[in-house]
Write an enzyme that holds these catalytic residues in place. Structure first.
Site, short mmCIF file in Angstrom:
data_model
loop_
_atom_site.label_atom_id
_atom_site.label_comp_id
_atom_site.label_asym_id
_atom_site.label_seq_id
_atom_site.Cartn_x
_atom_site.Cartn_y
_atom_site.Cartn_z
CG ASP A 293 12.48 -15.30 17.65
OD1 ASP A 293 12.73 -14.91 18.80
OD2 ASP A 293 12.73 -14.62 16.64
C1 BGC Z 1 13.89 -11.89 18.48
C2 BGC Z 1 15.10 -12.75 18.76
C3 BGC Z 1 15.57 -12.52 20.17
C4 BGC Z 1 14.43 -12.88 21.10
C5 BGC Z 1 14.79 -12.75 22.56
C6 BGC Z 1 12.81 -12.08 19.53
O1 BGC Z 1 11.80 -11.15 19.40
O2 BGC Z 1 13.39 -12.19 17.21
O3 BGC Z 1 16.09 -12.47 17.83
O4 BGC Z 1 16.70 -13.28 20.44
O5 BGC Z 1 13.34 -12.00 20.84
O6 BGC Z 1 14.86 -11.45 22.96
#
Ligand code: BGC
Length: 754
Positions: A293
């Protein structure tokens, strides 16, 4: 009375689905997996260690960041040096082409992957995932993902960070809006439908994007519902509740997985070898790749799991995380770590190989610009067809919570309507969280409730409006005007709830009552005595006990997307008969959280609500939620009868056939979600009082009956025993069929015998 055409909606869905496949499906760059394997091997042999680390490195552009941007240098230069494998947050064929052109100037010309959070629609916004889950309609959910994928792929994107398949039983957690609710069975069906929708006939087709099942794992159980918080969970709960939707996503072919921000039992998910190497890539045999993530590799320093980025990279790579999203831990450290022997070269090759394989499967080596056709983008993105699909899914996502005296559906002949509330004319709020930002159009494009009513009713109905109050403000200065407007109208429709940024990532709330003074506004309007319908919009189950107890008609509409207003008008005036059912329990008070239907009986169960002495109960609240999982009304009514079981006993090798008759006993054509629950009465590990094992959504004309069949096999009777083996045990099962988890209409028992 409005006429609801029996076949209208299902035919529409079919036609729209066909439209998506016929119009946009293109022949895929069919590659045999053995040919791809050879090509990957040959390419790996040419790559330097630095170039390999580059493939594992993902940067975000400076647009629409959802976390801290780590990259301070020039992304394009780094791409040319072969230091980047994927870019996120760049949209549109024109911009994407620029980055891909840079990749074509790198030594090995390895194309980039372009990822984006296409969570509920790309250009045309669909209902938030929790709303779509309320449809219990797998074709509708698939259509939503299909349309989103078709648009996104036409705009140059080849990878979406969806579906989020995290189970959550905590509406304080803002990200509950992004999932499918509380139940592992429903969540698994939805996970599979979304993956199939996004990936269509397979990645490599020009209308498909890679799906990403996230967040692996248990992110939805953040302690106290506070986002990013630690998770402490038994192995049993992990396997019974939180992992099944991930397995379903994998079985449906999800190309990628994302790990998560949370720690699980002391080990950050990103550095969790058990989750990623042992379960996902080991036991489950996942062949795709895992992305971290946003910055979650580096965040393991804050977790107190590693000292620095070097250790973070070592831990994540060893644990099975293949790509570093916006963290720079891999690109800065992996080459040195391999050279010093801290990280094995074999692990790097495995990770790079997984990523290259997907690039081959997407056809990017054949033509890195195959998703960058401006003409196709113009034709497909934001098309009337996408909007029609969105409206269709939106009306299926609405849940009718209350309809006393059959106030709904409203007559189209009504002379005047007062439309009241802070969300009555709101537009951006209709899109909800995780809608991609399109600048000015966010404020102008989504159809507000007010506009939807105007579109539906034309000029002969007078629409009066008063805002009454803000969403989350304390002033009651607008109440008098709102009351006067209400007094002047034949019917009042109120639009209240949350604004788009009150549920979502980093949007946890400890107080989930209707915000501000909105419930006071409802009280003031209700006191006028006018027929009142309240629409509640938001991203999570809210608490609104007074409204629930006093207002005769309530629709929970969630955030419905671009076509919200039209979809709500369809339901209000009976052009669509609501069929949604709650995918998550609605608490009476925050103190009940987590409240969910599949609880354990305990040694002192509450049997009689008037006798709570030394029982598992609250002194100040019932145990039950305000609205239960699976609950939702229709404008018509259904009766359940003639339950038959093919046998009173089965062995684990046999299938039990269960049939019953469902009859539409009301005046309207309607759809009912019939739900099958089981309880294993006695087992070596205690079982919940009820577990959803199957459901069907059935459409019936007035007075029409249908015989419905469910099949129960050993898998539906199995559980993890004390040794954590998935198995059955002989014994008695309660079988319950109903319209909601708390509205069981038919009951029986059967025995599983040796
Ligand atoms: C989120 C993800 C997301 C990623 C990209 C993160 O903060 O937890 O679910 O896909 O950002 O934007």
């Amino acid at each position: 009375m409005p006429f609801i055409n029996r076949h209208k909606t299902s035919c529409a869905l079919l036609i729209l689905t066909l439209f998506c496949t016929i119009t946009f499906a293109q022949p895929s760059p069919l590659k045999s997996s053995s040919k791809i394997k050879t090509k990957v091997r040959q390419l790996l042999a040419k790559m330097t260690l630095e170039e390999k680390a580059g493939q594992l490195n993902q940067y975000a552009s400076y647009k629409n960041a959802t976390g801290p941007i780590s990259n301070t240098g020039n992304i394009v230069d780094e791409i040319k040096q072969g230091r980047v494998g994927s870019i996120i947050k760049v949209n549109g064929t024109v911009d994407i082409r620029i980055y891909q052109q840079a990749a074509m100037q790198s030594r090995l010309k390895i194309p980039l992957l372009f990822g984006e959070d296409v969570i509920h629609g790309y250009r045309v916004t669909f209902p938030i995932p929790l709303a779509e889950a309320s449809s219990w309609d797998m074709e509708a959910i698939k259509l939503s993902a299909r349309t989103a994928a078709t648009e996104a792929a036409a705009a140059g994107i080849n990878w979406t960070f969806a579906p989020m398949v995290d189970i959550s039983r905590d509406p304080r957690w803002g990200r509950v809006m992004e999932g499918a609710g509380e139940d592992p069975y429903l969540g698994s069906q939805i996970a599979a439908a979304r993956v199939k929708g996004f990936q269509g006939n397979g990645i490599g087709n020009l209308d498909a994007v890679m799906a990403c099942a996230k967040h692996f794992a248990a992110y939805g159980a953040a302690i106290a519902g506070r986002d990013y918080n630690a998770v402490d969970m038994s192995e049993r709960t992990l396997w019974e509740v939180y992992l099944p939707p991930f397995k379903a996503a994998l079985d449906a072919g999800a190309a990628t997985f994302m790990n998560s921000f949370n720690e699980l039992n002391g080990i950050p998910a990103t550095g969790n070898r058990y989750l990623q190497r042992e379960i996902l890539k080991g036991k489950w045999g996942f062949k795709g790749f895992v992305v971290s993530d946003w910055g979650s590799i580096t965040e393991m320093i804050n977790h107190g799991f590693v000292t620095d980025k070097k250790e973070a990279a070592t831990a994540a790579m060893t644990a099975g995380c293949d790509m570093d999203m916006e963290g720079r831990s891999y690109i800065e450290n992996l080459p040195r770590l391999v050279k010093s022997g801290k990280v094995s070269a074999r692990l790097i090759d495995d990770a790079v190989g997984r990523i290259l394989t997907k690039k081959f499967e997407l056809g990017l080596f054949d033509d890195p610009f195959r998703f960058c056709d401006e003409k196709r983008e113009k034709l497909i993105v934001n098309s009337p067809q996408s909007k029609q699909n969105s409206r269709n899914v939106a009306r299926r996502s609405i849940v009718l919570l209350k309809n006393e005296k059959e106030i709904l559906p409203l007559s189209k002949d009504v002379k005047s309507i007062a439309v009241i509330g802070p969300l009555a004319k709101a537009k951006k709020d209709m899109n909800g969280f995780w809608a991609l930002p399109w600048g000015k159009t966010d404020e102008t494009e989504p159809v507000s409730l007010f506009e939807g009513l105007r579109n539906k009713l034309g000029a002969h109905t007078e629409l009066k409006y008063a805002k009454g109050c803000g969403v989350n403000e304390l002033s009651k200065a607008g109440f008098d005007e709102a009351v006067n407007v209400a007094k002047d109208a034949d019917v009042v429709i109120m639009a209240i709830g949350e604004s788009y940024d009150m549920s979502g990532e980093a949007k946890s709330r400890s107080n989930i009552h209707l915000p501000g003074v909105q419930e006071d506004l409802v009280k003031a309007i209700q006191a006028t005595g006018k027929p009142l319908v309240v629409l509640i919009m938001g991203g999570r189950p809210l608490i609104f006990n007074w409204t629930a107890d006093h207002v005769p008609a309530i629709l929970y509409t969630w955030w419905l997307g671009t076509e919200a207003g039209d979809a709500m008008a369809d339901v209000l005036f009976g052009d669509y008969n609501p069929s949604g059912k709650l995918p998550i329990s609605f608490p009476r008070a925050e103190g009940q959280i987590p409240v969910f239907y599949s609880y354990k009986n305990t040694g002192r169960p509450l049997v009689n609500v008037n006798d709570i002495n030394y029982k598992s109960a609250y002194l100040d609240l019932p145990n039950t939620p305000k609205f239960a999982f699976g609950y939702g009304l229709s404008y018509t009514s259904f009766s359940y009868s003639a339950l038959k079981l093919s046998s009173a006993t089965i062995t684990k090798h046999q299938t039990l056939h269960v049939t019953f008759t469902l009859t539409n006993t009301g005046k309207y054509t309607g759809e009912e979600v019939v739900q099958l629950y089981l309880r294993d009465r006695v087992a070596s590990v205690t079982r919940p009082v009820k577990e959803l094992k199957d459901f069907k959504k059935i459409k019936l004309l007035p007075s029409e009956s249908k015989i419905i069949t469910f099949e129960i096999d050993a898998n539906k009777l199995s559980f993890y025993n004390q040794q954590m083996h998935w198995t059955t045990e002989p014994g008695r099962f309660d079988l319950m069929i109903g319209s909601a988890s708390d509205d069981i209409r038919l009951k029986s028992v059967f025995d599983l015998v040796r």
